[in-house]
Write a protein that holds these residues in place. Structure first.
Motif, PDB file in Angstrom:
ATOM      1  N   UNK B 620      37.342 146.884  49.091  1.00  0.00           N
ATOM      2  CA  UNK B 620      37.881 145.633  49.660  1.00  0.00           C
ATOM      3  C   UNK B 620      39.196 145.918  50.374  1.00  0.00           C
ATOM      4  N   UNK B 621      40.047 144.929  50.406  1.00  0.00           N
ATOM      5  CA  UNK B 621      41.288 145.041  51.193  1.00  0.00           C
ATOM      6  C   UNK B 621      42.229 146.114  50.641  1.00  0.00           C
ATOM      7  N   UNK B 622      42.352 146.085  49.313  1.00  0.00           N
ATOM      8  CA  UNK B 622      43.283 147.056  48.704  1.00  0.00           C
ATOM      9  C   UNK B 622      42.484 148.154  48.003  1.00  0.00           C
ATOM     10  N   UNK B 623      42.581 149.325  48.520  1.00  0.00           N
ATOM     11  CA  UNK B 623      41.808 150.427  47.933  1.00  0.00           C
ATOM     12  C   UNK B 623      42.657 151.182  46.925  1.00  0.00           C
ATOM     13  N   UNK B 624      42.625 150.681  45.696  1.00  0.00           N
ATOM     14  CA  UNK B 624      43.396 151.317  44.628  1.00  0.00           C
ATOM     15  C   UNK B 624      42.675 152.587  44.160  1.00  0.00           C
ATOM     16  N   UNK B 625      41.353 152.520  44.245  1.00  0.00           N
ATOM     17  CA  UNK B 625      40.550 153.679  43.895  1.00  0.00           C
ATOM     18  C   UNK B 625      39.894 154.227  45.159  1.00  0.00           C
ATOM     19  N   UNK B 626      39.746 155.515  45.184  1.00  0.00           N
ATOM     20  CA  UNK B 626      39.026 156.132  46.304  1.00  0.00           C
ATOM     21  C   UNK B 626      37.598 156.354  45.871  1.00  0.00           C
ATOM     22  N   UNK B 627      36.698 155.938  46.735  1.00  0.00           N
ATOM     23  CA  UNK B 627      35.295 156.086  46.364  1.00  0.00           C
ATOM     24  C   UNK B 627      34.664 157.222  47.144  1.00  0.00           C
ATOM     25  N   UNK B 628      33.833 157.944  46.442  1.00  0.00           N
ATOM     26  CA  UNK B 628      33.127 159.022  47.115  1.00  0.00           C
ATOM     27  C   UNK B 628      31.629 158.824  46.912  1.00  0.00           C
ATOM     28  N   UNK B 629      30.865 158.718  47.933  1.00  0.00           N
ATOM     29  CA  UNK B 629      31.215 158.646  49.367  1.00  0.00           C
ATOM     30  C   UNK B 629      31.851 157.302  49.706  1.00  0.00           C
ATOM     31  N   UNK B 630      32.644 157.296  50.781  1.00  0.00           N
ATOM     32  CA  UNK B 630      33.392 156.086  51.100  1.00  0.00           C
ATOM     33  C   UNK B 630      32.572 155.084  51.919  1.00  0.00           C
ATOM     34  N   UNK B 639      31.351 158.222  42.820  1.00  0.00           N
ATOM     35  CA  UNK B 639      32.417 158.568  41.869  1.00  0.00           C
ATOM     36  C   UNK B 639      33.738 158.064  42.416  1.00  0.00           C
ATOM     37  N   UNK B 640      34.689 157.928  41.497  1.00  0.00           N
ATOM     38  CA  UNK B 640      35.934 157.254  41.843  1.00  0.00           C
ATOM     39  C   UNK B 640      37.147 158.040  41.417  1.00  0.00           C
ATOM     40  N   UNK B 641      38.209 157.853  42.196  1.00  0.00           N
ATOM     41  CA  UNK B 641      39.456 158.587  41.927  1.00  0.00           C
ATOM     42  C   UNK B 641      40.620 157.651  42.166  1.00  0.00           C
ATOM     43  N   UNK B 642      41.701 157.847  41.403  1.00  0.00           N
ATOM     44  CA  UNK B 642      42.885 157.034  41.599  1.00  0.00           C
ATOM     45  C   UNK B 642      43.497 157.367  42.962  1.00  0.00           C
ATOM     46  N   UNK B 643      43.818 156.358  43.736  1.00  0.00           N
ATOM     47  CA  UNK B 643      44.355 156.554  45.071  1.00  0.00           C
ATOM     48  C   UNK B 643      45.877 156.548  45.025  1.00  0.00           C
ATOM     49  N   UNK B 644      46.461 157.746  44.751  1.00  0.00           N
ATOM     50  CA  UNK B 644      47.905 157.801  44.601  1.00  0.00           C
ATOM     51  C   UNK B 644      48.606 157.553  45.923  1.00  0.00           C
ATOM     52  N   UNK B 645      47.866 157.693  46.996  1.00  0.00           N
ATOM     53  CA  UNK B 645      48.485 157.516  48.307  1.00  0.00           C
ATOM     54  C   UNK B 645      48.547 156.044  48.733  1.00  0.00           C
ATOM     55  N   UNK B 646      47.981 155.203  47.910  1.00  0.00           N
ATOM     56  CA  UNK B 646      47.961 153.791  48.266  1.00  0.00           C
ATOM     57  C   UNK B 646      49.380 153.229  48.367  1.00  0.00           C
ATOM     58  N   UNK B 647      49.577 152.381  49.388  1.00  0.00           N
ATOM     59  CA  UNK B 647      50.822 151.651  49.463  1.00  0.00           C
ATOM     60  C   UNK B 647      50.644 150.347  50.256  1.00  0.00           C
TER      61      UNK B 647
END
Lengths: 96, 743
Positions: B620-630, B639-647
């Motif tokens: 959605x609008x805020x991608x707190x998690x990164x999804x693979x495949x996107x 699979x999912x990963x924490x999106x540390x680059x989110x801001x």
């Protein structure tokens, strides 16, 4: 309209009385309230060839007594016994 | 003086009558207008006295009977010799004038002669039960003059009336005088007037207006025709006032109304371009008011008008519904729901508009109130793009009452709108469905602090209570109260925490305790909560048991909200998420990467729920998690990963969950409740009636339940069968159509 009427007895005696008193007699009232009215000179003059002076006088007294009685003055109207019959007949005639 | 009787000479009949004759002749000369002086008092008294004497003489000279007869003969003679010839030689209006003159003269003659002959009235007539002098005199005229001429006179009068109707001036005073004769000659009864004149006049009037109507209905528009009709009625009333007898008014008016308005009612109202339908369409308020005025006085006259009104309003309403339906099919979901809200507004406007018509044009008449109600009941129960009207209305309310909904409107405007919405509810048959949708949306507003104004919330509940009764709003009121209590409870909880440092949840915890019965039912899965939250639950349980041991707490995690501190690379951002979303995110505190299956297993959620959650956090609008495949959607192999680059530029963001479509659940819940309601109604009815036929039971059931919903007949039958298997009812052995209550 005149305020008085003249009543004339068989002997020619003239009694001039108030209109209001005369109208105690229904007969006289009818006459005075007839349509058309009467000429001034002849108005309200009536001759009673069949009524004596005594009786006519008594009748006029009766008219006034009747007015007063109806206004609350409740006195007695005295009739001499010898006049009773004639008075009654006159009263019938005059519808009093 | 000498005796009264002896003085009098006996008057002979002929002699006496000769004298009376002079009086009568004089009277006739006066009446004929000849030069003749009036009676004087002497003459009057003489005539009276003559009669008096002749009546009081002793028999055989008591001439009462003869004088009575001669009195009558005097009139007869005069009428035959003078009056009738004068009348017979004249016609039309001249005849009417002559008649009026002769009647007037006759009355004068009667008045005079009856005074002269008055003594007869005093005793003679009573003794012989004879008609009095006045009556004898009038009867002469009636029998000799009136009876011969009344028909001719009636024709002449009617001819003049029709002349006047055509616009010519006539002598109204003359007609009044003529018609007074008909009345007076009836001597206390209206029969002569009614039979010899009125009945003919009414027939003639009817035929006159019938002719006019048949040509006007072809040539004139509906408004013009009505104007003419109104004018005609006005003129006929004036006619009565001027010269007809007042008792003729209702009869004449009825005839005119009949010819102009009843006979051609259908053609008039249904005129294609100017009839009732067209007037409604073109908002011709004055013409419609006139229509009401004209048809109001006619028995059942307003029914067709009310019917057309109802059809018109229904058509307008249906058009609005269709418009909304069309927009919904042609546009995206968003615009569709906006359109639906617009629909409600338009329906309110429609109601306002036509209520004004009912009140003003139609003078608040019950027929029109009923027509409006029935019209609205037809189209207010239509579905638009799959949403029932009950749902639309509940959504409309939600939009007004929620934050950001109608802040532009003044308090007054909001109150006014809420008032109107509640009024619309009266037309909706599925009121229970509305209640359920309303309750669901109210719950969301209350629980997520989305209510704009507490006063408005209470105000609408008051209005709903007034309209639908206390039972309708009791749960909702309970919900509002619960929130107030919850705040108090929270204070107690915080006090408890202060006094019991050992019972420390470790995070700021706010709990809202709801009374189950009041709130909509919520599913709650046994999600595996993160450890931190498990502790919170236990601490609160500990606290709650100090307050009461008799209640069971059931946790609805799906309604919870969490504030998480997201430690992102650029800057920390506070995330406002639902409890479920928080549970997902907290998994990533211990592991960097997780597969869909991992998350599913760890949290113990359904696929439906998990997909929704992961979507909101990664697609959605805020991608707190990164999804693979996107990809744009979540699949079970992701699979999912924490999106540390989110801001984000904000320091705090809210990550919404798309709302679950509650419609299906609401409809299910309402259907369930209806089954119980139908059961209760059937049992209630059968308990009091003991034995009842099938049709009657069904119809009574429908009536009892109609306040809240329109029950499906099939559903009722099904419930009846069910109650039979449960031994509440049984079928009669002989007659399977009869049912008996089993105690």
């Amino acid at each position: 309209m005149r305020e008085t009427v003249k009543l004339i007895s068989m002997e020619g005696f003239e009694f001039v009385i108030d209109r209001e008193a005369a109208m105690v007699s229904q007969t006289i009232r009818s006459m005075l309230t007839s349509p058309g009215g009467f000429s001034e000179s002849k108005e309200g003059v009536v001759t009673f060839p069949d009524i004596s002076t005594t009786i006519l006088e008594k009748i006029c007294q009766y008219f006034y007594w009747s007015l007063q009685y109806s206004r609350g003055k409740e006195t007695e109207f005295h009739i001499e016994p010898e006049l009773t019959l004639e008075l009654m007949m006159a009263a019938n005639y005059l519808h009093t | 003086s000498l005796s009264f009787k002896m003085e009098r000479k006996t008057i002979d009949l002929d002699q006496g009558w000769d004298y009376m004759q002079t009086g009568i002749t004089k009277l006739k000369r006066i009446l004929e207008g000849l030069p003749e002086p009036q009676f004087d008092s002497e003459q009057y008294m003489m005539l009276y006295t003559t009669i008096y004497n002749m009546c009081t003489q002793k028999p055989p000279h008591d001439y009462s009977q003869q004088l009575y007869d001669k009195y009558r003969e005097a009139f007869e003679e005069y009428i035959h010799s003078t009056v009738l010839p004068a009348l017979r030689e004249k016609h039309d209006e001249y005849m009417l004038r002559e008649l009026v003159k002769r009647w007037s003269n006759h009355k004068v003659m009667v008045r005079w002669l009856s005074r002269f002959f008055y003594y007869l009235d005093r005793y003679f007539i009573a003794r012989r039960s004879l008609p009095p002098l006045n009556e004898v005199g009038l009867t002469c005229f009636r029998d000799l003059v009136y009876n011969e001429l009344h028909s001719k006179v009636k024709d002449a009068v009617i001819a003049l009336v029709d002349k006047e109707r055509e616009g010519e001036q006539i002598d109204r005073a003359l007609l009044k005088n003529v018609l007074d004769i008909y009345v007076e000659i009836g001597m206390g009864q209206m029969e002569r007037y009614e039979e010899d004149f009125e009945s003919f006049m009414l027939l003639d009037s009817a035929s006159y207006y019938s002719r006019k109507a048949s040509s006007w209905i072809q040539e004139d528009s509906c408004p013009d025709y009505m104007l003419k009709s109104e004018e005609c009625l006005k003129k006929e009333r004036e006619r009565v006032a001027h010269y007809l007898h007042s008792s003729s008014e209702p009869k004449l008016v009825e005839k005119v109304q009949h010819e102009l308005l009843v006979v051609y009612a259908n053609q008039l109202l249904e005129k294609e371009h100017s009839g009732c339908r067209a007037l409604l369409r073109d908002d011709k308020v004055d013409d419609l008011s006139r229509m009401y005025r004209l048809y109001h006085k006619i028995v059942k006259g307003l029914e067709p008008v009310a019917n057309i009104f109802k059809q018109h309003v229904t058509a307008e309403g249906n058009a609005l519904v269709q418009q909304a339906e069309d927009t919904a099919t042609n546009h995206a979901a968003n615009t569709a729901s906006v359109q639906e809200q617009v629909l409600i507004r338009k329906v309110i406007e429609l109601h306002d508009k036509y209520m004004v018509y009912v009140v003003e044009c139609f003078q608040n008449h019950t027929l029109f109130h009923k027509a409006l109600k029935e019209a609205f009941e037809i189209f207010c129960n239509k579905t638009v793009a799959g949403s029932s009207s009950a749902e639309l209305l509940a959504t409309f309310c939600d939009n007004i009452l929620k934050k950001g909904g109608s802040e532009k409107l003044s308090d007054e405007a909001i109150e006014d709108t809420l008032e109107k919405v509640v009024k619309l509810l009266a037309y909706i048959s599925d009121k229970d469905l509305f209640a359920e949708f309303y309750r669901k949306k109210l719950a969301r507003r209350l629980l997520f602090d989305r209510s704009a104004n507490d006063d408005h919330e209470r105000s609408i509940l008051t209005k709903l209570k007034q309209q639908c009764g206390g039972q309708f709003t009791s749960k909702m009121e309970g919900m509002v109260t619960d929130l107030t209590l919850a705040r108090e409870n929270q204070n107690s909880f915080e006090e408890y925490l202060g006094n019991n440092p050992a019972a420390n949840p470790g995070i700021d915890l706010t709990v809202t305790v709801l009374t189950t019965g009041f709130w909509p039912s919520y599913k709650s899965f046994d999600i595996n909560l993160p450890a931190e939250m498990v502790k919170c639950v236990e601490v609160f349980k500990g606290f709650y048991e100090t307050k009461t041991k008799h209640r069971k707490l059931t946790w609805i995690y799906s309604l919870g909200t969490c504030h998480l501190n997201g430690k992102f690379d650029t800057k920390p951002i506070e995330l406002v998420v639902s409890t479920y979303q928080a549970a997902v995110l907290l998994l990533f505190n211990t592991t960097d990467k997780l597969s869909y299956t991992d998350i599913l297993t760890q949290l113990n959620l359904s696929h439906e729920d998990l997909v929704r959650l992961l979507h909101s956090l990664s697609c959605a609008r805020y991608k707190i998690l990164l999804k693979e495949p996107s990809t744009k959607t979540v699949s079970q192999s992701d699979s999912f990963e924490f999106n540390s680059k989110f801001t984000d530029r904000m320091r705090r963001i809210k990550i919404p969950l798309p709302p679950v479509d509650e419609r299906k659940k609401v409809v299910e819940d309402v259907d369930k409740d209806r089954r119980y309601a139908i059961d209760a109604a059937i049992v209630r009815i059968m308990k009091s009636r003991k034995v009842l036929g099938h049709q009657q039971l069904v119809s009574e059931c429908v009536e009892q339940l109609s306040r809240m919903f329109k029950p499906d007949i099939k559903a009722i039958k099904k419930r009846m069968e069910d109650l039979i298997t449960r031994d509440y009812l049984e079928r009669d052995k002989e007659n399977p159509n009869m049912f008996r209550y089993l105690a």
